[in-house]
Design a protein around this motif. Structure first.
Motif, PDB file in Angstrom:
ATOM      1  N   LEU A 196       9.641   8.625  -4.048  1.00  0.00           N
ATOM      2  CA  LEU A 196       9.436   7.784  -5.229  1.00  0.00           C
ATOM      3  C   LEU A 196      10.037   6.400  -5.021  1.00  0.00           C
ATOM      4  CD1 LEU A 196       8.450   7.500  -8.132  1.00  0.00           C
ATOM      5  CD2 LEU A 196      10.650   8.440  -8.888  1.00  0.00           C
ATOM      6  N   GLY A 197      11.219   6.338  -4.409  1.00  0.00           N
ATOM      7  CA  GLY A 197      11.837   5.044  -4.125  1.00  0.00           C
ATOM      8  C   GLY A 197      10.978   4.196  -3.208  1.00  0.00           C
ATOM      9  N   ASN A 198      10.320   4.834  -2.236  1.00  0.00           N
ATOM     10  CA  ASN A 198       9.459   4.098  -1.323  1.00  0.00           C
ATOM     11  C   ASN A 198       8.150   3.681  -1.975  1.00  0.00           C
ATOM     12  OD1 ASN A 198      10.321   3.827   1.743  1.00  0.00           O
ATOM     13  ND2 ASN A 198      11.254   5.701   0.948  1.00  0.00           N
ATOM     14  N   VAL A 199       7.695   4.425  -2.981  1.00  0.00           N
ATOM     15  CA  VAL A 199       6.527   3.976  -3.750  1.00  0.00           C
ATOM     16  C   VAL A 199       6.866   2.679  -4.477  1.00  0.00           C
ATOM     17  CG1 VAL A 199       5.035   4.492  -5.719  1.00  0.00           C
ATOM     18  CG2 VAL A 199       5.501   6.267  -4.027  1.00  0.00           C
ATOM     19  N   VAL A 200       8.042   2.651  -5.102  1.00  0.00           N
ATOM     20  CA  VAL A 200       8.485   1.428  -5.790  1.00  0.00           C
ATOM     21  C   VAL A 200       8.607   0.275  -4.789  1.00  0.00           C
ATOM     22  CG1 VAL A 200      10.358   0.363  -7.104  1.00  0.00           C
ATOM     23  CG2 VAL A 200       9.659   2.720  -7.601  1.00  0.00           C
ATOM     24  N   MET A 201       9.192   0.564  -3.614  1.00  0.00           N
ATOM     25  CA  MET A 201       9.298  -0.450  -2.570  1.00  0.00           C
ATOM     26  C   MET A 201       7.912  -0.951  -2.177  1.00  0.00           C
ATOM     27  SD  MET A 201      10.974   0.013   1.222  1.00  0.00           S
ATOM     28  CE  MET A 201      10.716  -1.193   2.531  1.00  0.00           C
ATOM     29  N   GLY A 202       6.946  -0.045  -2.052  1.00  0.00           N
ATOM     30  CA  GLY A 202       5.584  -0.431  -1.700  1.00  0.00           C
ATOM     31  C   GLY A 202       4.947  -1.311  -2.755  1.00  0.00           C
ATOM     32  N   LEU A 203       5.206  -1.026  -4.026  1.00  0.00           N
ATOM     33  CA  LEU A 203       4.661  -1.857  -5.102  1.00  0.00           C
ATOM     34  C   LEU A 203       5.258  -3.264  -5.049  1.00  0.00           C
ATOM     35  CD1 LEU A 203       4.745   0.715  -8.048  1.00  0.00           C
ATOM     36  CD2 LEU A 203       2.721  -0.069  -6.812  1.00  0.00           C
ATOM     37  N   VAL A 204       6.583  -3.334  -4.846  1.00  0.00           N
ATOM     38  CA  VAL A 204       7.246  -4.645  -4.770  1.00  0.00           C
ATOM     39  C   VAL A 204       6.764  -5.429  -3.552  1.00  0.00           C
ATOM     40  CG1 VAL A 204       9.465  -5.819  -4.481  1.00  0.00           C
ATOM     41  CG2 VAL A 204       9.279  -3.861  -6.034  1.00  0.00           C
ATOM     42  N   PHE A 205       6.740  -4.764  -2.387  1.00  0.00           N
ATOM     43  CA  PHE A 205       6.305  -5.432  -1.164  1.00  0.00           C
ATOM     44  C   PHE A 205       4.838  -5.851  -1.257  1.00  0.00           C
ATOM     45  CE2 PHE A 205       9.417  -4.397   2.491  1.00  0.00           C
ATOM     46  CZ  PHE A 205      10.501  -4.673   1.665  1.00  0.00           C
ATOM     47  N   GLY A 206       4.016  -4.995  -1.851  1.00  0.00           N
ATOM     48  CA  GLY A 206       2.604  -5.330  -1.997  1.00  0.00           C
ATOM     49  C   GLY A 206       2.405  -6.547  -2.882  1.00  0.00           C
ATOM     50  N   TRP A 207       3.156  -6.611  -3.983  1.00  0.00           N
ATOM     51  CA  TRP A 207       3.068  -7.775  -4.876  1.00  0.00           C
ATOM     52  C   TRP A 207       3.528  -9.030  -4.143  1.00  0.00           C
ATOM     53  CZ3 TRP A 207       6.642 -11.257  -6.823  1.00  0.00           C
ATOM     54  CH2 TRP A 207       6.206 -12.065  -7.881  1.00  0.00           C
ATOM     55  N   CYS A 208       4.623  -8.912  -3.396  1.00  0.00           N
ATOM     56  CA  CYS A 208       5.143 -10.065  -2.661  1.00  0.00           C
ATOM     57  C   CYS A 208       4.144 -10.535  -1.595  1.00  0.00           C
ATOM     58  CB  CYS A 208       6.480  -9.710  -1.999  1.00  0.00           C
ATOM     59  SG  CYS A 208       7.857  -9.510  -3.154  1.00  0.00           S
ATOM     60  N   TYR A 209       3.506  -9.579  -0.912  1.00  0.00           N
ATOM     61  CA  TYR A 209       2.558  -9.968   0.134  1.00  0.00           C
ATOM     62  C   TYR A 209       1.352 -10.683  -0.464  1.00  0.00           C
ATOM     63  CZ  TYR A 209      -0.614  -9.703   4.097  1.00  0.00           C
ATOM     64  OH  TYR A 209      -1.478 -10.021   5.112  1.00  0.00           O
ATOM     65  N   ARG A 210       0.878 -10.192  -1.596  1.00  0.00           N
ATOM     66  CA  ARG A 210      -0.254 -10.876  -2.230  1.00  0.00           C
ATOM     67  C   ARG A 210       0.143 -12.278  -2.685  1.00  0.00           C
ATOM     68  NH1 ARG A 210      -3.285  -9.946  -8.028  1.00  0.00           N
ATOM     69  NH2 ARG A 210      -4.884 -11.522  -7.676  1.00  0.00           N
ATOM     70  N   ARG A 211       1.358 -12.411  -3.204  1.00  0.00           N
ATOM     71  CA  ARG A 211       1.805 -13.700  -3.723  1.00  0.00           C
ATOM     72  C   ARG A 211       2.114 -14.687  -2.597  1.00  0.00           C
ATOM     73  NH1 ARG A 211       3.753 -15.745  -8.445  1.00  0.00           N
ATOM     74  NH2 ARG A 211       5.375 -17.348  -8.333  1.00  0.00           N
ATOM     75  N   TRP A 212       2.807 -14.206  -1.546  1.00  0.00           N
ATOM     76  CA  TRP A 212       3.233 -15.094  -0.468  1.00  0.00           C
ATOM     77  C   TRP A 212       2.194 -15.224   0.638  1.00  0.00           C
ATOM     78  CZ3 TRP A 212       8.524 -12.161  -0.107  1.00  0.00           C
ATOM     79  CH2 TRP A 212       9.302 -12.481  -1.234  1.00  0.00           C
ATOM     80  N   GLY A 213       1.400 -14.176   0.856  1.00  0.00           N
ATOM     81  CA  GLY A 213       0.421 -14.189   1.933  1.00  0.00           C
ATOM     82  C   GLY A 213       1.050 -14.133   3.311  1.00  0.00           C
TER      83      GLY A 213
END
Length: 277
Positions: free
Chosen positions: A215-232
């Motif tokens: 579950l912690g890694n799912v949250v990490m994936g959501l945060v990282f995914g949002w950051c990757y979309r925002r930062w590229g």
């Protein structure tokens, strides 16, 4: 003389061919990389859950490959090398004429200062809560005890652990973010589904440690995914992941000595899934 019409002209037919080919390419890449490890991880968790209470079981980080230190180092290095070869394969698949795949996914050194700052910020945001999730899971009896590699077995152990952390950062962030984001978007998936699906896959990849860590890694994936979309850019995420894993691989043995009630288990280990960091 070869007529120009004999060459394949790009157009609608080529685009259709690529779209039909992409699901097969994605499936094959996952089956030889993070998808394979996710399947092993799920099976390992099911096996652990049906054998004994989760709190009484353990798994190993970077388990030894041989009882002889030199051969263990050689096998560990080869394991890291071949894992990075899969990362290189994915980068190769992303490469297009006239466009560097590394630059396209933001895995270059053009903005290293800013990337490093963002990566270290993510370490603070994700790293400390991640340790808390694991400690809470152990306290509740819902996390499998993770046994770190000993630091005093050979002088080269810390160097290999740092390489293993870099391998984990590159493998997960390049495949989960750089590759899957590109391919799933080409198939027409929305950003929401891309971020959520890759986060869930990341969580299943770590299920062998117990559902709190997953579950912690799912949250990490959501945060990282949002950051990757925002930062590229994948570089800050690779930096963050690598630093988090260096702390885990090198700092964890110290924590196990300081806080044995949480970090040190008692009974026999559950095998670590093949290819899982």
């Amino acid at each position: 003389m070869i007529r120009a019409s004999a060459f394949y002209e790009p157009g609608i037919e080529q685009d259709t061919f690529r779209r039909r080919r992409l699901p097969w390419e994605i499936a094959l890449v996952l089956l030889v990389s993070v998808g394979q490890s996710a399947i092993y991880s799920v099976v390992s968790f099911i096996r652990a859950a049906t054998r004994a209470p989760i709190s009484q079981q353990q798994t190993q980080l970077n388990p030894s490959r041989s009882a002889e230190p030199l051969w263990d180092a050689i096998y560990q290095f080869l394991d890291i090398f071949f894992s990075l070869a899969l990362v290189a394969l994915v980068v190769y698949l992303l490469w297009e004429p006239g466009l560097s795949a590394l630059r396209r996914i933001g895995l270059d050194f053009r903005r290293f200062g800013g990337d490093a700052a963002r990566g270290l910020l993510l370490v603070a945001v994700i790293g400390a809560p991640g340790i808390g999730v694991y400690a809470a899971g152990r306290a509740l009896g819902q996390s499998i005890a993770v046994i770190p590699a000993p630091l005093d077995s050979s002088w080269w152990v810390i160097g290999l652990l740092i390489l293993a952390a870099l391998r984990a950062g590159l493998t997960e962030e390049v495949i989960f973010l750089g590759y899957l984001f590109d391919r799933l978007r080409r198939l027409g998936w929305s950003w929401t589904w891309v971020i959520v699906s890759t986060a869930l896959l990341r969580g299943s990849y770590h299920l062998y440690q117990g559902w709190p860590s997953a579950l912690g890694n799912v949250v990490m994936g959501l945060v990282f995914g949002w950051c990757y979309r925002r930062w590229g850019r994948a570089m800050p995420l690779v930096i963050a992941h690598t630093v988090i894993d260096i702390v885990a691989f090198v700092g964890y043995p110290l924590a196990a000595a300081w806080w044995p009630g949480i970090f040190t288990p008692t009974p026999s280990p559950t095998p670590t899934p093949s290819g899982t960091p």
